[in-house]
Design a protein around this motif. Structure first.
Motif, PDB file in Angstrom:
ATOM      1  N   LEU A  70       0.990  -1.274  -0.015  1.00  0.00           N
ATOM      2  CA  LEU A  70       0.041   0.078   0.010  1.00  0.00           C
ATOM      3  C   LEU A  70       0.950   1.451  -0.089  1.00  0.00           C
ATOM      4  CD1 LEU A  70      -3.045   0.817   0.040  1.00  0.00           C
ATOM      5  CD2 LEU A  70      -2.981   0.666   2.408  1.00  0.00           C
ATOM      6  N   ALA A  71       2.072   1.338   0.293  1.00  0.00           N
ATOM      7  CA  ALA A  71       3.056   2.266   0.529  1.00  0.00           C
ATOM      8  C   ALA A  71       3.316   3.018  -1.021  1.00  0.00           C
ATOM      9  CB  ALA A  71       4.325   2.038   1.120  1.00  0.00           C
ATOM     10  N   ASP A  72       3.050   1.901  -1.984  1.00  0.00           N
ATOM     11  CA  ASP A  72       3.351   2.235  -3.392  1.00  0.00           C
ATOM     12  C   ASP A  72       2.183   3.227  -3.874  1.00  0.00           C
ATOM     13  OD1 ASP A  72       5.572   0.910  -3.660  1.00  0.00           O
ATOM     14  OD2 ASP A  72       4.820  -0.801  -4.580  1.00  0.00           O
ATOM     15  N   ALA A  73       1.217   3.480  -3.186  1.00  0.00           N
ATOM     16  CA  ALA A  73       0.198   4.527  -3.433  1.00  0.00           C
ATOM     17  C   ALA A  73       0.483   5.793  -2.963  1.00  0.00           C
ATOM     18  CB  ALA A  73      -1.313   4.363  -2.432  1.00  0.00           C
ATOM     19  N   ALA A  74       1.417   6.213  -2.177  1.00  0.00           N
ATOM     20  CA  ALA A  74       2.115   7.422  -1.895  1.00  0.00           C
ATOM     21  C   ALA A  74       2.737   7.879  -3.349  1.00  0.00           C
ATOM     22  CB  ALA A  74       3.368   7.313  -0.898  1.00  0.00           C
ATOM     23  N   GLY A  75       2.242   9.421  -3.484  1.00  0.00           N
ATOM     24  CA  GLY A  75       2.703  10.029  -4.472  1.00  0.00           C
ATOM     25  C   GLY A  75       1.728  10.063  -5.668  1.00  0.00           C
ATOM     26  N   ALA A  76       0.828   9.384  -5.570  1.00  0.00           N
ATOM     27  CA  ALA A  76      -0.458   9.421  -6.535  1.00  0.00           C
ATOM     28  C   ALA A  76      -1.367  10.647  -5.875  1.00  0.00           C
ATOM     29  CB  ALA A  76      -1.470   8.141  -6.198  1.00  0.00           C
ATOM     30  N   GLU A  77      -1.886  11.436  -6.743  1.00  0.00           N
ATOM     31  CA  GLU A  77      -2.916  12.602  -6.522  1.00  0.00           C
ATOM     32  C   GLU A  77      -4.204  12.219  -5.928  1.00  0.00           C
ATOM     33  OE1 GLU A  77      -2.128  15.669  -9.658  1.00  0.00           O
ATOM     34  OE2 GLU A  77      -1.027  13.819 -10.502  1.00  0.00           O
ATOM     35  N   VAL A  78      -4.646  10.955  -6.733  1.00  0.00           N
ATOM     36  CA  VAL A  78      -6.195  10.591  -6.649  1.00  0.00           C
ATOM     37  C   VAL A  78      -6.340   9.150  -6.372  1.00  0.00           C
ATOM     38  CG1 VAL A  78      -8.380  10.186  -7.612  1.00  0.00           C
ATOM     39  CG2 VAL A  78      -6.751  12.005  -8.237  1.00  0.00           C
ATOM     40  N   HIS A  79      -6.784   8.558  -5.150  1.00  0.00           N
ATOM     41  CA  HIS A  79      -6.755   7.393  -4.676  1.00  0.00           C
ATOM     42  C   HIS A  79      -8.281   6.875  -4.990  1.00  0.00           C
ATOM     43  CE1 HIS A  79      -2.658   7.957  -2.781  1.00  0.00           C
ATOM     44  NE2 HIS A  79      -3.323   9.233  -2.846  1.00  0.00           N
ATOM     45  N   ALA A 102      -9.019  -0.469   3.641  1.00  0.00           N
ATOM     46  CA  ALA A 102      -8.512   0.347   2.662  1.00  0.00           C
ATOM     47  C   ALA A 102      -8.272   1.923   2.962  1.00  0.00           C
ATOM     48  CB  ALA A 102      -9.287  -0.013   1.335  1.00  0.00           C
ATOM     49  N   VAL A 103      -9.240   2.532   3.410  1.00  0.00           N
ATOM     50  CA  VAL A 103      -9.294   3.904   3.670  1.00  0.00           C
ATOM     51  C   VAL A 103      -8.386   4.211   4.922  1.00  0.00           C
ATOM     52  CG1 VAL A 103     -10.515   5.996   4.421  1.00  0.00           C
ATOM     53  CG2 VAL A 103     -11.425   4.539   2.777  1.00  0.00           C
ATOM     54  N   ARG A 104      -8.382   3.492   5.924  1.00  0.00           N
ATOM     55  CA  ARG A 104      -7.358   3.775   7.047  1.00  0.00           C
ATOM     56  C   ARG A 104      -5.955   3.136   6.510  1.00  0.00           C
ATOM     57  NH1 ARG A 104      -9.683   4.253  11.858  1.00  0.00           N
ATOM     58  NH2 ARG A 104     -12.012   4.087  12.078  1.00  0.00           N
ATOM     59  N   GLY A 105      -5.649   2.040   5.671  1.00  0.00           N
ATOM     60  CA  GLY A 105      -4.303   1.877   5.414  1.00  0.00           C
ATOM     61  C   GLY A 105      -3.807   2.911   4.432  1.00  0.00           C
ATOM     62  N   LEU A 106      -4.727   3.886   3.659  1.00  0.00           N
ATOM     63  CA  LEU A 106      -4.146   5.031   2.826  1.00  0.00           C
ATOM     64  C   LEU A 106      -3.792   6.188   3.723  1.00  0.00           C
ATOM     65  CD1 LEU A 106      -6.501   5.323  -0.120  1.00  0.00           C
ATOM     66  CD2 LEU A 106      -4.227   4.870  -0.533  1.00  0.00           C
ATOM     67  N   LEU A 107      -4.421   6.161   4.932  1.00  0.00           N
ATOM     68  CA  LEU A 107      -3.951   7.479   5.626  1.00  0.00           C
ATOM     69  C   LEU A 107      -2.606   7.991   5.792  1.00  0.00           C
ATOM     70  CD1 LEU A 107      -6.815   6.954   8.570  1.00  0.00           C
ATOM     71  CD2 LEU A 107      -6.854   8.707   6.352  1.00  0.00           C
ATOM     72  N   PRO A 108      -1.830   6.961   6.220  1.00  0.00           N
ATOM     73  CA  PRO A 108      -0.140   7.280   6.289  1.00  0.00           C
ATOM     74  C   PRO A 108       0.287   7.773   5.111  1.00  0.00           C
ATOM     75  CG  PRO A 108      -0.657   5.316   7.317  1.00  0.00           C
ATOM     76  CD  PRO A 108      -2.006   5.480   6.502  1.00  0.00           C
ATOM     77  N   HIS A 109      -0.349   7.539   3.835  1.00  0.00           N
ATOM     78  CA  HIS A 109       0.451   7.925   2.686  1.00  0.00           C
ATOM     79  C   HIS A 109      -0.039   8.908   1.927  1.00  0.00           C
ATOM     80  CE1 HIS A 109       2.159   4.143   3.461  1.00  0.00           C
ATOM     81  NE2 HIS A 109       1.222   3.429   3.678  1.00  0.00           N
ATOM     82  N   LEU A 110      -1.258   9.694   2.474  1.00  0.00           N
ATOM     83  CA  LEU A 110      -1.885  10.811   1.755  1.00  0.00           C
ATOM     84  C   LEU A 110      -1.070  11.982   1.927  1.00  0.00           C
ATOM     85  CD1 LEU A 110      -5.644   9.895   2.741  1.00  0.00           C
ATOM     86  CD2 LEU A 110      -4.250   9.543   0.627  1.00  0.00           C
ATOM     87  N   ALA A 111      -1.232  12.897   1.111  1.00  0.00           N
ATOM     88  CA  ALA A 111      -0.614  14.436   1.069  1.00  0.00           C
ATOM     89  C   ALA A 111      -1.529  15.351   0.918  1.00  0.00           C
ATOM     90  CB  ALA A 111       0.612  14.527   0.029  1.00  0.00           C
ATOM     91  N   ASP A 112      -1.266  16.619   1.427  1.00  0.00           N
ATOM     92  CA  ASP A 112      -2.264  17.487   1.100  1.00  0.00           C
ATOM     93  C   ASP A 112      -2.740  17.710  -0.101  1.00  0.00           C
ATOM     94  OD1 ASP A 112      -1.803  18.187   4.130  1.00  0.00           O
ATOM     95  OD2 ASP A 112      -0.766  19.933   3.656  1.00  0.00           O
TER      96      ASP A 112
END
Length: 434
Positions: A70-79, A102-112
């Motif tokens: 899931l860390a590979d989602a980091a850097g994407a603009e839209v999930h 899925a949503v909770r797993g994304l939280l650490p990899h989200l950016a502003d």
């Protein structure tokens, strides 16, 4: 744009491949290593016309890749969140375990400025709850963008849909979300695809309301088929007649064995369960819709027994196992259910489906599976046509008669030419037909 798609089952794999086809840079993420390996090698883990070609082009372009991290989602603009919402064991309610994870797993990899977009079919109120979580834990926003895919047409429905629905928060956050989704879907929007921007609750209700309406329409004509059988009327001609009324329309008025698959049955049950949670009995009628649908399977078994008598020991050819043509999906398939019921009554069931033999065999290994339609028909005491594949519709009755032991056919989809089969010497039974 850079996009992640969380969940690479039917919905997610199609969405990921099609987004890359449209020019976006996409990573698809799934916990199933085997599924990720198959998709990475350009092999779709299910049958969907057009998907292998789109998948191959996307991979070769370098715009699409798959991962279990899931860390590979980091850097994407839209999930995009495209995980399943199965029926909860022991309840009709939707199980939101995978969506929440899925949503909770994304939280650490989200950016502003990132946008999380729900694609999964969820009970109304889910998006509001998850939106608060996303906003409280990151500088990201959340939107809900329901899918309206038809199995067998999923690629077309993703790239050139008949409409877009965006459920977004109020104010500037909603304006940002709308602009991001517009950028993703620019090709279709420029071609004139309608776009509706709503609040969260409306977007959630659109999908389940559409499925409930379609299920109701199918069960309505099947209820009329029961009346037609009791009175000698022909439900097919009746459907043609009322279908000329523009307010009604002819589509989804084909009486038969009923609906199945991974969406309509569970979605109407979850919709009613959510209404019950809200203290409303507005959707109580969906229990009848469900009951009508399920008893069509009983009727097909009864028709086979009318033709054969005691089916114990009889050779029954079942043509079709998928819940619909152009699919290998046997989830809650009426066709597979009927085949298993007849096997349970002692029949020797020999089944064939152009694409679903493999998926059915994993669910129902007790059945015998033929390699082709001729092998299924050879020596049959009765033939049941249960999925309306084109090759079954185009069978020559005389050729079928030359293969079977007894010329008897149950048309579970009212898809055959009854007069032609009778002319070839068949005892023919349809649903709601004299």
């Amino acid at each position: 744009m850079r996009i992640s798609v969380i969940g690479c089952g039917y919905l997610g794999a199609v969405h990921a491949a099609c987004m890359a086809e449209l020019g976006h840079e996409v990573v698809g993420i799934d916990v199933d290593q085997h599924k990720v390996d198959e998709l990475s090698a350009g092999r779709a883990p299910f049958f969907e016309p057009g998907l292998p070609e789109v998948l191959t082009r996307a991979l070769e372009s370098g715009r699409l890749r798959f991962s279990t991290d899931l860390a590979d989602a980091a850097g994407a603009e839209v999930h995009f969140v495209a995980v399943g919402t199965p029926q909860t064991k022991g309840s009709h309610a939707a199980d939101l375990t995978y969506v929440d994870a899925a949503v909770r797993g994304l939280l650490p990899h989200l950016a502003d400025g990132d946008l999380v977009v729900g694609k999964s079919t969820v009970p109304v109120g889910t998006a509001s709850r998850l939106g608060e979580l996303v906003r409280a834990s990151s500088g990201a926003d959340l939107a809900w963008n329901p899918e309206f895919l038809r199995e067998g047409f999923a690629v077309k429905d993703t790239i050139t849909p008949d409409r877009f629905v965006y459920g977004v928060p109020a104010g500037e956050a909603g304006e940002r979300a709308t602009a991001q989704l517009d950028a993703i879907y620019a090709t279709a929007l420029e071609a004139g695809t309608p776009r509706l921007v709503t609040d969260y609750a409306t977007a959630e209700l659109v999908k389940v309301s559409a499925n409930a309406f379609l299920a109701t329409k199918i069960s309505f004509i099947n209820a009329i088929a029961e009346i037609a059988e009791a009175t000698g009327a022909d439900v097919t001609q009746l459907a043609d007649a009322i279908g000329h009324d523009a307010r009604i329309g002819r589509r989804f008025l084909n009486a038969g064995i009923g609906f199945g698959g991974g969406c309509l049955p569970k979605d109407i049950r979850a919709f009613q369960a959510r209404a019950d949670e809200l203290g409303l009995d507005s959707l109580a009628f969906l229990s009848d819709v469900d009951a009508i649908n399920l008893r069509r399977r009983d009727r097909v078994v009864a028709l086979a027994e009318e033709l054969v008598g005691d089916v114990s020991g009889a050779r029954v050819a079942v043509l079709g196992l998928a819940f619909k043509p152009d699919s290998d999906d046997v989830r809650d398939s009426p066709a597979l259910d009927v085949a298993r019921r007849l096997h349970g009554r002692g029949a020797s069931v020999v089944a064939f489906d152009p694409e679903a033999n493999g998926t059915a065999g994993r669910v129902a290994p007790e059945l015998e599976y033929a390699a082709d339609v001729e092998s299924a028909l050879r020596g049959a005491d009765v033939v049941l046509v249960l999925t309306e594949w084109k090759q079954f519709r185009e069978l020559e009755p005389a050729a079928v008669a030359g293969l079977v032991s007894h010329a008897r056919v149950v048309d579970g989809r009212n898809t055959l030419d009854a007069a032609a089969y009778r002319a070839a010497g068949f005892e023919y039974r349809g649903l709601g037909r004299p």
